[in-house]
Write an enzyme that holds these catalytic residues in place. Structure first.
Site, PDB file in Angstrom:
ATOM      1  N   THR A 140       0.905  -1.246   0.116  1.00 30.54           N
ATOM      2  CA  THR A 140      -0.099  -0.076  -0.024  1.00 30.54           C
ATOM      3  C   THR A 140       0.804   1.169   0.026  1.00 30.54           C
ATOM      4  O   THR A 140       0.307   2.276  -0.401  1.00 30.54           O
ATOM      5  CB  THR A 140      -1.019  -0.014   1.187  1.00 30.54           C
ATOM      6  OG1 THR A 140      -0.030  -0.328   2.461  1.00 30.54           O
ATOM      7  CG2 THR A 140      -1.959  -1.188   1.233  1.00 30.54           C
ATOM      8  N   ASN A 182       2.496 -12.660   2.113  1.00 26.16           N
ATOM      9  CA  ASN A 182       3.161 -11.983   3.190  1.00 26.16           C
ATOM     10  C   ASN A 182       2.294 -10.714   4.045  1.00 26.16           C
ATOM     11  O   ASN A 182       2.481 -10.495   5.298  1.00 26.16           O
ATOM     12  CB  ASN A 182       4.330 -11.675   2.945  1.00 26.16           C
ATOM     13  CG  ASN A 182       5.014 -10.885   3.939  1.00 26.16           C
ATOM     14  OD1 ASN A 182       5.692 -11.150   4.964  1.00 26.16           O
ATOM     15  ND2 ASN A 182       5.190  -9.447   3.740  1.00 26.16           N
ATOM     16  N   TYR A 193      -6.037 -11.865  15.244  1.00 25.96           N
ATOM     17  CA  TYR A 193      -4.918 -12.214  14.504  1.00 25.96           C
ATOM     18  C   TYR A 193      -4.561 -13.706  14.499  1.00 25.96           C
ATOM     19  O   TYR A 193      -4.123 -14.345  13.528  1.00 25.96           O
ATOM     20  CB  TYR A 193      -3.612 -11.519  14.984  1.00 25.96           C
ATOM     21  CG  TYR A 193      -2.409 -11.422  14.299  1.00 25.96           C
ATOM     22  CD1 TYR A 193      -2.130 -10.732  13.147  1.00 25.96           C
ATOM     23  CD2 TYR A 193      -1.410 -12.230  14.857  1.00 25.96           C
ATOM     24  CE1 TYR A 193      -0.949 -10.932  12.366  1.00 25.96           C
ATOM     25  CE2 TYR A 193      -0.114 -12.056  14.090  1.00 25.96           C
ATOM     26  CZ  TYR A 193      -0.057 -11.435  12.891  1.00 25.96           C
ATOM     27  OH  TYR A 193       1.308 -11.739  12.292  1.00 25.96           O
TER      28      TYR A 193
END
EC number: 1.1.1.100
Lengths: 78, 246
Positions: free
Chosen positions: B38, B88, B153
C-alpha cells in the site's frame, strides 16, 4: 459428428490419457473415464480455452459427461 | 541450489521488513518479482534496490476489488503466469477479546485470511496448467500458540494453516506445493518499539537468546519456493529460535 464433438473428445483423450474409443458421448468423466474431481475442473478450463467461452461454476458442475460438454459449448457458441 | 532463474513471483506486503527481504532474496535467486503493497514510496525503494528483476503492482488487500484483480495485474506486469505466490501481507488490530470491536475482528480476518486465500485460488489456474507452482503463506507462531490481545490475528493465522493443508492435498498431484512459514519474534519496526524490559522478558523464552532477522524468514521462503522443496507440502516451517517446538 460435429466439429465441436471432435474437439471436445480430443481434449478428453489428451487430458485423461484414455483410449479414443472409450470417449463415447454418454461416457461420464468420473465414472467411465477415471477422472477425479480436479480433472473435471481442468477439463472445463481446457474447454474454455479451446472454444473461447466462459463456463460459469454452476454450469460446470452439471457437465458430467462428454455429451454434457458438447451440448453446453454448442449452445454457448450458437 | 535454490535457483529461481526464469520463475516469476508475487510478494504481498513487500513494503514491510519481512516482505521486502523475501522479495530481495527471491530476486537475487533469479526470479522476476512483483511487489505489492500500500505504500508507494516503500515499493519504489524496494524495487530500486532489486533493479530490473522487480515490477510494482500496487494493491490494498482491504479492498475486495483490489484482491480480485491483483493476480491478473501481477501476471500482466511480470509478462507471464505466476510460479510463486508469497502471501506475506498482514495487519494487526490488537485488543483484549472483551474490548475487541466487530470491525477490528473482521478487518484482520478479511486481509490476513480471506484475501490470502483468494489470491492463492486466483493463481491456481496457470499453475495447474504448467504442473508447477509454489504457494507460501506467512503465518505466525501466534496462530499455533495463541497470544493474549490477538484473538483476531491468531484466528486468521491458524485459519491460514488450515486452508493451506486442504489446498495442498487438492493440488499436490499437479506439482503445486502449499506451505506456511511461521515466524517467531523477528526484528522489525514493530518489535523495535518494545522497551528493554519487554525485550528481556521476551528473550528469556527464546532458547536461541535473540530475536530473529527478517532475512532468516526470507531464507525459509526461498527454500520452499525452490525446486528442491518439491516434496514438501502442507507443512508449516517454524522459524522462531526454538521458542516453540511443534
Amino acid at each position: 459428428m460435429s466439429d465441436v464433438a471432435d474437439r471436445v473428445k480430443k481434449i478428453v483423450v489428451e487430458h485423461l490419457g484414455v483410449e479414443e474409443d472409450k470417449v463415447t458421448e454418454n461416457a461420464s468423466f468420473i465414472d467411465d473415464l477415471g477422472a477425479d474431481s480436479l480433472d473435471t475442473v481442468e477439463l472445463v478450463m481446457a474447454f474454455e480455452e479451446e472454444f473461447g467461452c466462459e463456463i460459469p461454476d454452476d454450469a460446470a458442475e452439471k457437465i458430467l459427461t462428454v455429451k454434457d460438454a458438447i451440448d453446453f459449448i454448442e449452445k454457448a457458441n450458437a | 541450489m535454490f535457483d529461481l532463474a526464469g520463475k516469476t513471483a508475487l510478494v504481498t506486503g513487500a513494503t514491510g521488513g519481512i516482505g521486502g527481504d523475501i522479495a530481495k532474496l527471491l530476486a537475487s535467486a533469479g526470479a522476476k518479482v512483483a511487489l505489492s503493497g500500500t505504500r508507494a514510496e516503500r515499493l519504489e525503494a524496494v524495487a530500486a534496490e532489486i533493479g530490473e528483476n522487480a515490477v510494482i503492482v500496487p494493491g490494498n488487500l482491504s479492498d475486495p476489488e483490489s484482491v480480485a484483480n491483483l493476480i491478473k495485474q501481477a501476471e500482466a506486469a511480470l509478462g507471464g503466469q505466476l510460479d510463486i505466490l508469497v502471501n506475506n501481507a498482514g495487519i494487526t488490530r490488537d485488543q483484549l477479546a472483551m474490548r475487541l470491536k466487530d470491525e477490528d475482528w473482521q478487518a484482520v480476518i478479511d486481509v490476513n485470511l480471506t484475501a490470502a486465500f483468494k489470491l492463492a485460488r486466483n493463481s491456481l489456474r496457470g499453475m495447474m496448467k504448467r504442473r508447477h507452482g509454489r504457494i507460501i503463506n506467512i503465518t505466525s507462531i501466534v496462530g499455533v500458540t495463541g497470544n493474549p490481545g490477538q484473538t483476531n490475528y491468531a484466528a486468521a493465522k491458524a485459519g491460514m494453516i488450515g486452508w493451506s493443508k486442504s489446498l495442498a492435498q487438492e493440488v499436490a498431484s499437479r506439482g503445486i506445493t502449499v506451505n506456511c512459514v511461521a515466524p517467531g519474534f523477528i526484528t522489525t519496526a514493530m518489535t523495535n518499539e518494545l522497551d528493554e524490559g519487554q525485550k528481556e522478558k521476551l528473550l528469556s523464552n527464546i532458547p536461541a537468546g535473540r530475536m530473529g532477522e527478517s532475512t532468516e524468514i526470507a531464507a525459509a521462503v526461498l527454500y520452499l519456493a525452490s525446486d528442491e522443496a518439491a516434496y514438501v507440502t502442507g507443512q508449516t516451517l517454524h522459524v522462531n529460535g526454538g521458542m516453540a517446538m511443534i
